[in-house]
Design a protein around this motif. Sequence first.
Motif, PDB file in Angstrom:
ATOM      1  N   ASP A 170       0.818  -1.232  -0.251  1.00 24.66           N
ATOM      2  CA  ASP A 170      -0.247   0.067  -0.174  1.00 24.66           C
ATOM      3  C   ASP A 170       0.933   1.259   0.070  1.00 24.66           C
ATOM      4  O   ASP A 170       0.635   2.292  -0.692  1.00 24.66           O
ATOM      5  N   MET A 171       1.782   1.070   0.826  1.00 27.10           N
ATOM      6  CA  MET A 171       2.844   2.507   0.906  1.00 27.10           C
ATOM      7  C   MET A 171       3.523   2.606  -0.407  1.00 27.10           C
ATOM      8  O   MET A 171       3.664   3.727  -1.038  1.00 27.10           O
ATOM      9  N   ILE A 172       3.892   1.544  -1.092  1.00 18.28           N
ATOM     10  CA  ILE A 172       4.509   1.652  -2.343  1.00 18.28           C
ATOM     11  C   ILE A 172       3.571   2.425  -3.415  1.00 18.28           C
ATOM     12  O   ILE A 172       3.923   3.115  -4.274  1.00 18.28           O
ATOM     13  N   ALA A 173       2.325   1.692  -3.305  1.00 16.75           N
ATOM     14  CA  ALA A 173       1.382   2.259  -4.617  1.00 16.75           C
ATOM     15  C   ALA A 173       1.029   3.743  -4.095  1.00 16.75           C
ATOM     16  O   ALA A 173       0.780   4.590  -4.984  1.00 16.75           O
ATOM     17  N   SER A 174       1.184   4.275  -2.820  1.00 19.57           N
ATOM     18  CA  SER A 174       0.980   5.495  -2.475  1.00 19.57           C
ATOM     19  C   SER A 174       2.168   6.640  -2.786  1.00 19.57           C
ATOM     20  O   SER A 174       1.986   7.698  -3.249  1.00 19.57           O
TER      21      SER A 174
ATOM     22  N   LEU B 127      13.412   0.616  -2.031  1.00 18.89           N
ATOM     23  CA  LEU B 127      13.017  -0.662  -1.235  1.00 18.89           C
ATOM     24  C   LEU B 127      13.986  -1.637  -1.089  1.00 18.89           C
ATOM     25  O   LEU B 127      14.826  -1.945  -2.563  1.00 18.89           O
ATOM     26  N   HIS B 128      14.414  -2.413  -0.257  1.00 30.18           N
ATOM     27  CA  HIS B 128      15.158  -3.291  -0.114  1.00 30.18           C
ATOM     28  C   HIS B 128      14.541  -4.541   0.698  1.00 30.18           C
ATOM     29  O   HIS B 128      14.247  -4.509   1.857  1.00 30.18           O
ATOM     30  N   HIS B 129      14.494  -5.608   0.091  1.00 32.40           N
ATOM     31  CA  HIS B 129      13.591  -6.760   0.550  1.00 32.40           C
ATOM     32  C   HIS B 129      14.529  -8.020   0.654  1.00 32.40           C
ATOM     33  O   HIS B 129      15.430  -8.191  -0.511  1.00 32.40           O
TER      34      HIS B 129
ATOM     35  N   VAL C 152       4.267   2.067   8.316  1.00 32.19           N
ATOM     36  CA  VAL C 152       5.304   2.444   7.239  1.00 32.19           C
ATOM     37  C   VAL C 152       5.044   3.530   6.501  1.00 32.19           C
ATOM     38  O   VAL C 152       5.913   4.123   6.208  1.00 32.19           O
ATOM     39  N   LEU C 153       3.857   3.837   5.769  1.00 31.96           N
ATOM     40  CA  LEU C 153       3.448   4.987   5.021  1.00 31.96           C
ATOM     41  C   LEU C 153       3.857   6.245   5.962  1.00 31.96           C
ATOM     42  O   LEU C 153       4.590   7.066   5.374  1.00 31.96           O
ATOM     43  N   ALA C 154       3.379   6.337   6.909  1.00 32.59           N
ATOM     44  CA  ALA C 154       3.653   7.633   8.001  1.00 32.59           C
ATOM     45  C   ALA C 154       4.983   7.799   8.209  1.00 32.59           C
ATOM     46  O   ALA C 154       5.488   8.686   7.966  1.00 32.59           O
TER      47      ALA C 154
ATOM     48  N   LYS D 169       1.792  13.341  -3.020  1.00 29.32           N
ATOM     49  CA  LYS D 169       0.366  13.252  -2.525  1.00 29.32           C
ATOM     50  C   LYS D 169       0.056  12.159  -1.769  1.00 29.32           C
ATOM     51  O   LYS D 169      -1.060  12.212  -0.812  1.00 29.32           O
ATOM     52  N   GLY D 170       0.478  10.913  -1.952  1.00 25.75           N
ATOM     53  CA  GLY D 170       0.173   9.816  -1.042  1.00 25.75           C
ATOM     54  C   GLY D 170       0.590  10.424   0.464  1.00 25.75           C
ATOM     55  O   GLY D 170      -0.022   9.374   1.320  1.00 25.75           O
ATOM     56  N   CYS D 171       1.556  11.119   0.596  1.00 25.48           N
ATOM     57  CA  CYS D 171       1.980  11.490   2.038  1.00 25.48           C
ATOM     58  C   CYS D 171       0.518  12.162   2.718  1.00 25.48           C
ATOM     59  O   CYS D 171       0.496  12.218   3.924  1.00 25.48           O
TER      60      CYS D 171
END
Length: 190
Positions: A5-9, A16-18, A166-168, A180-182
């Motif tokens: 969801d964060m990536i989409a926003s 990103l490191h996975h 994570v988004l915040a 905008k996602g923020c």
Amino acid sequence: GPVSDMIASVGQIVNLHHHPFGNNYFTCQECCTDTTYAPECRHCWARACVEAAAPPADCFSGRHVTQHGPMEMAVDRMLACAQAHSPSWREYWPFARCMNRVYEERGLNGTQDCASEASLKYASLLACYASAEGTELVIMHAKATPDHPSTPYTLVDGRAVDASEVLAKVCAAYAGPPPKGCASSAALPI
């Protein structure tokens, strides 16, 4: 989940490191030689082999132990290969999400469809998986996976965060003009 969801926003501001190693570890003399999964062995291994300045020689040569069994080991290895054979995390992430989605029903048998969905070369993933490269990549991700209380384990700028935040946390850490996602993260706790 929250990371997708964060990536989409706000994916445009993220690097990103996975590390597809999760709660896995390798058997070693200092911690555990039994191949039955045990959290205390994983924590010992992480401290002795990943976090130590001079890890024992057998840290990454013992048996690979997973929390969820052989399918997890196989899929994690394929994820490591997909990541290495993707130009960036942006091409890799759709493959990882797809493999996660089909994990229970298809496991490794979902690779070809997920590679197609993510526009990755299936043949190169298989070649990696079946070779020493696959083993080397698993070890690389093992060495990059710090000790952690549980999975998913998410870091933002090197600090552990609850996945739900994570988004915040990404928006709060970003120094540039907020995307905008923020705006939707403004009311979230940080």
